[in-house]
Design a protein around this motif. Sequence first.
Motif, PDB file in Angstrom:
ATOM      1  N   ASN A   1       8.774  14.112  15.912  1.00  0.00           N
ATOM      2  CA  ASN A   1      10.306  13.764  16.086  1.00  0.00           C
ATOM      3  C   ASN A   1      10.565  12.135  15.596  1.00  0.00           C
ATOM      4  OD1 ASN A   1      10.931  16.069  16.761  1.00  0.00           O
ATOM      5  ND2 ASN A   1      11.436  15.366  19.002  1.00  0.00           N
ATOM      6  N   ILE A   2       9.539  11.271  15.791  1.00  0.00           N
ATOM      7  CA  ILE A   2       9.897   9.836  15.535  1.00  0.00           C
ATOM      8  C   ILE A   2       9.718   9.804  14.078  1.00  0.00           C
ATOM      9  CG2 ILE A   2       8.592   7.722  15.570  1.00  0.00           C
ATOM     10  CD1 ILE A   2      10.337   7.912  17.897  1.00  0.00           C
ATOM     11  N   ALA A   3       8.806  10.563  13.464  1.00  0.00           N
ATOM     12  CA  ALA A   3       8.420  10.433  11.900  1.00  0.00           C
ATOM     13  C   ALA A   3       9.814  11.188  11.163  1.00  0.00           C
ATOM     14  CB  ALA A   3       7.245  11.090  11.667  1.00  0.00           C
ATOM     15  N   TRP A   4      10.277  12.140  11.667  1.00  0.00           N
ATOM     16  CA  TRP A   4      11.470  12.957  11.045  1.00  0.00           C
ATOM     17  C   TRP A   4      12.813  11.988  11.274  1.00  0.00           C
ATOM     18  CZ3 TRP A   4      16.168  14.039  13.123  1.00  0.00           C
ATOM     19  CH2 TRP A   4      16.940  15.161  12.402  1.00  0.00           C
TER      20      TRP A   4
ATOM     21  N   LYS B   1       3.980   0.647   7.951  1.00  0.00           N
ATOM     22  CA  LYS B   1       2.779   0.165   9.389  1.00  0.00           C
ATOM     23  C   LYS B   1       2.571   1.457  10.197  1.00  0.00           C
ATOM     24  CE  LYS B   1       2.388  -4.610   8.952  1.00  0.00           C
ATOM     25  NZ  LYS B   1       2.355  -6.083   9.466  1.00  0.00           N
ATOM     26  N   LEU B   2       3.945   1.745  10.754  1.00  0.00           N
ATOM     27  CA  LEU B   2       4.267   2.853  11.701  1.00  0.00           C
ATOM     28  C   LEU B   2       3.679   4.092  11.248  1.00  0.00           C
ATOM     29  CD1 LEU B   2       4.642   3.632  14.649  1.00  0.00           C
ATOM     30  CD2 LEU B   2       7.282   3.752  13.921  1.00  0.00           C
ATOM     31  N   MET B   3       4.022   4.383  10.135  1.00  0.00           N
ATOM     32  CA  MET B   3       3.626   5.510   9.423  1.00  0.00           C
ATOM     33  C   MET B   3       2.233   5.809   9.170  1.00  0.00           C
ATOM     34  SD  MET B   3       6.641   7.218   9.343  1.00  0.00           S
ATOM     35  CE  MET B   3       6.251   8.890   8.413  1.00  0.00           C
ATOM     36  N   VAL B   4       1.615   4.829   8.947  1.00  0.00           N
ATOM     37  CA  VAL B   4       0.116   4.951   8.966  1.00  0.00           C
ATOM     38  C   VAL B   4      -0.572   5.160  10.115  1.00  0.00           C
ATOM     39  CG1 VAL B   4      -2.030   3.561   8.496  1.00  0.00           C
ATOM     40  CG2 VAL B   4      -0.013   3.302   6.797  1.00  0.00           C
ATOM     41  N   VAL B   5      -0.032   4.666  11.273  1.00  0.00           N
ATOM     42  CA  VAL B   5      -0.659   4.638  12.628  1.00  0.00           C
ATOM     43  C   VAL B   5      -0.079   6.265  13.204  1.00  0.00           C
ATOM     44  CG1 VAL B   5      -0.415   4.056  15.182  1.00  0.00           C
ATOM     45  CG2 VAL B   5      -0.391   2.316  13.230  1.00  0.00           C
ATOM     46  N   LEU B   6       1.081   6.503  12.944  1.00  0.00           N
ATOM     47  CA  LEU B   6       1.463   8.021  13.304  1.00  0.00           C
ATOM     48  C   LEU B   6       0.560   9.020  12.422  1.00  0.00           C
ATOM     49  CD1 LEU B   6       5.536   7.664  13.207  1.00  0.00           C
ATOM     50  CD2 LEU B   6       3.951   7.841  15.164  1.00  0.00           C
ATOM     51  N   GLY B   7       0.407   8.744  11.107  1.00  0.00           N
ATOM     52  CA  GLY B   7      -0.369   9.643  10.236  1.00  0.00           C
ATOM     53  C   GLY B   7      -1.612   9.818  10.957  1.00  0.00           C
ATOM     54  N   GLN B   8      -2.355   8.831  11.133  1.00  0.00           N
ATOM     55  CA  GLN B   8      -3.839   8.573  11.831  1.00  0.00           C
ATOM     56  C   GLN B   8      -3.838   9.514  12.903  1.00  0.00           C
ATOM     57  OE1 GLN B   8      -6.423   7.800   9.906  1.00  0.00           O
ATOM     58  NE2 GLN B   8      -7.388   9.184  11.407  1.00  0.00           N
ATOM     59  N   ARG B   9      -2.863   9.258  13.804  1.00  0.00           N
ATOM     60  CA  ARG B   9      -2.794   9.711  15.264  1.00  0.00           C
ATOM     61  C   ARG B   9      -2.725  11.456  15.140  1.00  0.00           C
ATOM     62  NH1 ARG B   9      -3.095  12.271  19.375  1.00  0.00           N
ATOM     63  NH2 ARG B   9      -1.737  11.984  21.347  1.00  0.00           N
TER      64      ARG B   9
END
Length: 111
Positions: free
Chosen positions: A53-56, A67-75
């Motif tokens: 939902n955050i990414a969307w 930076k956030l998208m890299v962390v979200l993607g790794q998680r």
Amino acid sequence: SFSPQELANTAWALAKLQGGALGDDDTSLLVNMAAYILRQKLVSAFKPQELSNIAWALATANVRNEKLMVVLGQRAADDISSFKAQEIANLAWAYARLGIHHEALFGALAV
């Protein structure tokens, strides 16, 4: 302080409310929310739906925080087996919409 669910719900609501046509103040809220999530190191506490939902929401509002998208993607890549189809679709769409290639995430999605 906000819980991951409260952050995800708020981000989703802001993006949904304006249908992606956010004003500067609304976009600023999402920019600040993304920074807050990184600063507080909250991504590890996100459940799959909250993460997607955050990414969307960021992608819908065209808020590009790599930076956030890299962390979200790794998680997400580390725990992809616990994601439902809709959560995966939302994630893939968000990265495509923002033009961000995340090797680990896309590799996990391809398996």
